[in-house]
Design a protein around this motif. Sequence first.
Motif, PDB file in Angstrom:
ATOM      1  N   HIS A 237     -85.749   8.704 -84.579  1.00 26.53           N
ATOM      2  CA  HIS A 237     -84.472   8.259 -84.035  1.00 26.53           C
ATOM      3  C   HIS A 237     -84.684   7.922 -82.567  1.00 26.53           C
ATOM      4  O   HIS A 237     -85.577   8.478 -81.900  1.00 26.53           O
ATOM      5  CB  HIS A 237     -83.414   9.364 -84.187  1.00 26.53           C
ATOM      6  CG  HIS A 237     -82.006   8.900 -83.980  1.00 26.53           C
ATOM      7  ND1 HIS A 237     -81.447   8.750 -82.722  1.00 26.53           N
ATOM      8  CD2 HIS A 237     -81.042   8.569 -84.878  1.00 26.53           C
ATOM      9  CE1 HIS A 237     -80.198   8.338 -82.855  1.00 26.53           C
ATOM     10  NE2 HIS A 237     -79.922   8.210 -84.151  1.00 26.53           N
ATOM     11  N   GLU A 238     -83.881   7.023 -82.045  1.00 25.70           N
ATOM     12  CA  GLU A 238     -84.001   6.661 -80.633  1.00 25.70           C
ATOM     13  C   GLU A 238     -83.724   7.854 -79.717  1.00 25.70           C
ATOM     14  O   GLU A 238     -84.257   7.940 -78.607  1.00 25.70           O
ATOM     15  CB  GLU A 238     -83.021   5.525 -80.294  1.00 25.70           C
ATOM     16  CG  GLU A 238     -83.264   4.229 -81.055  1.00 25.70           C
ATOM     17  CD  GLU A 238     -84.471   3.463 -80.544  1.00 25.70           C
ATOM     18  OE1 GLU A 238     -85.111   3.930 -79.575  1.00 25.70           O
ATOM     19  OE2 GLU A 238     -84.772   2.405 -81.117  1.00 25.70           O
ATOM     20  N   ASP A 239     -82.890   8.780 -80.161  1.00 24.07           N
ATOM     21  CA  ASP A 239     -82.514   9.955 -79.378  1.00 24.07           C
ATOM     22  C   ASP A 239     -83.192  11.188 -79.983  1.00 24.07           C
ATOM     23  O   ASP A 239     -82.914  11.560 -81.120  1.00 24.07           O
ATOM     24  CB  ASP A 239     -80.994  10.123 -79.390  1.00 24.07           C
ATOM     25  CG  ASP A 239     -80.504  11.221 -78.444  1.00 24.07           C
ATOM     26  OD1 ASP A 239     -81.127  12.302 -78.412  1.00 24.07           O
ATOM     27  OD2 ASP A 239     -79.485  11.004 -77.758  1.00 24.07           O
ATOM     28  N   GLY A 240     -84.073  11.833 -79.214  1.00 25.40           N
ATOM     29  CA  GLY A 240     -84.809  12.981 -79.720  1.00 25.40           C
ATOM     30  C   GLY A 240     -83.929  14.151 -80.084  1.00 25.40           C
ATOM     31  O   GLY A 240     -84.193  14.859 -81.071  1.00 25.40           O
ATOM     32  N   VAL A 334     -82.003   8.163 -93.402  1.00 24.22           N
ATOM     33  CA  VAL A 334     -83.412   7.873 -93.652  1.00 24.22           C
ATOM     34  C   VAL A 334     -83.658   6.369 -93.635  1.00 24.22           C
ATOM     35  O   VAL A 334     -84.586   5.878 -92.989  1.00 24.22           O
ATOM     36  CB  VAL A 334     -83.854   8.466 -95.012  1.00 24.22           C
ATOM     37  CG1 VAL A 334     -85.279   8.018 -95.343  1.00 24.22           C
ATOM     38  CG2 VAL A 334     -83.770   9.987 -94.982  1.00 24.22           C
ATOM     39  N   VAL A 335     -82.814   5.627 -94.340  1.00 30.99           N
ATOM     40  CA  VAL A 335     -82.972   4.172 -94.410  1.00 30.99           C
ATOM     41  C   VAL A 335     -82.794   3.549 -93.027  1.00 30.99           C
ATOM     42  O   VAL A 335     -83.520   2.616 -92.647  1.00 30.99           O
ATOM     43  CB  VAL A 335     -81.984   3.572 -95.425  1.00 30.99           C
ATOM     44  CG1 VAL A 335     -82.017   2.042 -95.375  1.00 30.99           C
ATOM     45  CG2 VAL A 335     -82.304   4.069 -96.834  1.00 30.99           C
ATOM     46  N   ALA A 336     -81.833   4.077 -92.253  1.00 31.08           N
ATOM     47  CA  ALA A 336     -81.614   3.552 -90.909  1.00 31.08           C
ATOM     48  C   ALA A 336     -82.836   3.741 -90.028  1.00 31.08           C
ATOM     49  O   ALA A 336     -83.041   2.982 -89.068  1.00 31.08           O
ATOM     50  CB  ALA A 336     -80.401   4.241 -90.273  1.00 31.08           C
ATOM     51  N   GLY A 337     -83.671   4.745 -90.348  1.00 26.44           N
ATOM     52  CA  GLY A 337     -84.874   4.997 -89.568  1.00 26.44           C
ATOM     53  C   GLY A 337     -86.083   4.192 -90.003  1.00 26.44           C
ATOM     54  O   GLY A 337     -87.154   4.293 -89.381  1.00 26.44           O
ATOM     55  N   PHE A 338     -85.955   3.380 -91.060  1.00 25.88           N
ATOM     56  CA  PHE A 338     -87.096   2.606 -91.540  1.00 25.88           C
ATOM     57  C   PHE A 338     -87.631   1.651 -90.473  1.00 25.88           C
ATOM     58  O   PHE A 338     -88.837   1.431 -90.375  1.00 25.88           O
ATOM     59  CB  PHE A 338     -86.710   1.808 -92.783  1.00 25.88           C
ATOM     60  CG  PHE A 338     -86.722   2.605 -94.061  1.00 25.88           C
ATOM     61  CD1 PHE A 338     -87.239   3.888 -94.103  1.00 25.88           C
ATOM     62  CD2 PHE A 338     -86.217   2.060 -95.230  1.00 25.88           C
ATOM     63  CE1 PHE A 338     -87.252   4.622 -95.276  1.00 25.88           C
ATOM     64  CE2 PHE A 338     -86.224   2.781 -96.419  1.00 25.88           C
ATOM     65  CZ  PHE A 338     -86.745   4.063 -96.444  1.00 25.88           C
ATOM     66  N   ASP A 339     -86.738   1.068 -89.683  1.00 24.57           N
ATOM     67  CA  ASP A 339     -87.194   0.122 -88.662  1.00 24.57           C
ATOM     68  C   ASP A 339     -88.135   0.804 -87.670  1.00 24.57           C
ATOM     69  O   ASP A 339     -89.206   0.269 -87.347  1.00 24.57           O
ATOM     70  CB  ASP A 339     -85.998  -0.483 -87.918  1.00 24.57           C
ATOM     71  CG  ASP A 339     -86.442  -1.427 -86.809  1.00 24.57           C
ATOM     72  OD1 ASP A 339     -87.061  -2.466 -87.121  1.00 24.57           O
ATOM     73  OD2 ASP A 339     -86.185  -1.112 -85.625  1.00 24.57           O
ATOM     74  N   LEU A 340     -87.757   1.994 -87.198  1.00 23.57           N
ATOM     75  CA  LEU A 340     -88.624   2.722 -86.270  1.00 23.57           C
ATOM     76  C   LEU A 340     -89.937   3.117 -86.941  1.00 23.57           C
ATOM     77  O   LEU A 340     -91.001   3.084 -86.312  1.00 23.57           O
ATOM     78  CB  LEU A 340     -87.908   3.971 -85.752  1.00 23.57           C
ATOM     79  CG  LEU A 340     -86.865   3.763 -84.655  1.00 23.57           C
ATOM     80  CD1 LEU A 340     -86.133   5.069 -84.361  1.00 23.57           C
ATOM     81  CD2 LEU A 340     -87.515   3.232 -83.388  1.00 23.57           C
ATOM     82  N   LEU A 341     -89.882   3.480 -88.211  1.00 18.97           N
ATOM     83  CA  LEU A 341     -91.090   3.849 -88.928  1.00 18.97           C
ATOM     84  C   LEU A 341     -92.031   2.650 -89.058  1.00 18.97           C
ATOM     85  O   LEU A 341     -93.250   2.777 -88.892  1.00 18.97           O
ATOM     86  CB  LEU A 341     -90.721   4.402 -90.306  1.00 18.97           C
ATOM     87  CG  LEU A 341     -91.845   5.007 -91.145  1.00 18.97           C
ATOM     88  CD1 LEU A 341     -92.603   6.072 -90.373  1.00 18.97           C
ATOM     89  CD2 LEU A 341     -91.277   5.576 -92.443  1.00 18.97           C
ATOM     90  N   GLY A 342     -91.461   1.496 -89.342  1.00 20.93           N
ATOM     91  CA  GLY A 342     -92.271   0.287 -89.394  1.00 20.93           C
ATOM     92  C   GLY A 342     -92.887  -0.037 -88.044  1.00 20.93           C
ATOM     93  O   GLY A 342     -94.044  -0.477 -87.961  1.00 20.93           O
TER      94      GLY A 342
END
Length: 353
Positions: A237-240, A334-342
Amino acid sequence: MDFSLFYFANEQEAEADSTDRYGLLLEGAKFADTHGFTAVWTPERHFHEFGGIYPNPSVLGAAVAAVTERVGIRAGSVVAPLHHPVRIAEEWSVVDNLSGGRAGVSFASGWHPHDFVLRPENFADRKAKLETIVEDVRELWRGGSVSCTDGAGETRSVRSYPRPVQAELPVWITSSGGPETFRAAGRARAGLLTHLVGQSLEDLSDKVALYREEYAARSGSDEDRGNVVLMLHTYLHEDGDVAKETVREPLTAYLRSFAGLTMSSGPKGRRIDPETLSPRHFDALVARSFERYFDEGGLLGTLDKAVDVVERVRKADVDEIACLIDFGVDREKVVAGFDLLGRLRAATSDRHR
């Protein structure tokens, strides 16, 4: 560094949308397929809500094959002593055919007596059974035969069908951290699949060295060093602070579920029996374990923090990170975090190659 996705959902969490228990699996598989990830791993679990929606990875692998084109489809893991080797070879050859040659299997010996209601006679010598079953599956995969006893008590030589696409089945051995399993995987010239619950990266690095030594002694090649895959809980996430509070409850529940086998405390990883602790002390131990695991044991927090973890994992001589994405965090998050994971995969996969 290669990246893959790993699944291990809790049945209670999956029941939140009982009409779509496998939605995250298929959505994640499509994401992995189009964003350069190496594989999708699904486990084999029985008789417990923890991981209980995954009783047969070959069935789920067939579903993943139908919605993907490139990503590897792997079992993490098949509990070998619960099955006949012919059946394993048959099922995964079907997955290999459906996927055009993308199947792979990590094998485990199993550990819980309850699981062995399926094959109680195999529990006592399950580690020895693991080795012989892996070799039998490999032989069947290559087109060879194995000797079996039929219903009349006669010994028969049998081959498995359908024939697979791949000439050799990609194989891993799953270890919860025991050094002898690392050595055994090397001796078998198999890959190694492990995690950080109950072992540190420093511990892992030493064990990987044992694996590489055993593997090299049998491969006869300095370039063929085997393959080490490390499963890590993953949520970015952008915010730790937001990431930490999002994973606190599900990760704590995960650690509680593993407490009797993998929870450790202290600088030497001394094992603690939860049965000897009061509820208050047990809760405190789980809370400390969560803090340590969030800080050091996963891809949890911001992208920058995750990049640092990947570099530490690389230094431990790991080849692939299997990102466990479904340990209880809401599917939408989880899906919203896919971009950061990529972005993490893209930022770190080509370094030092």
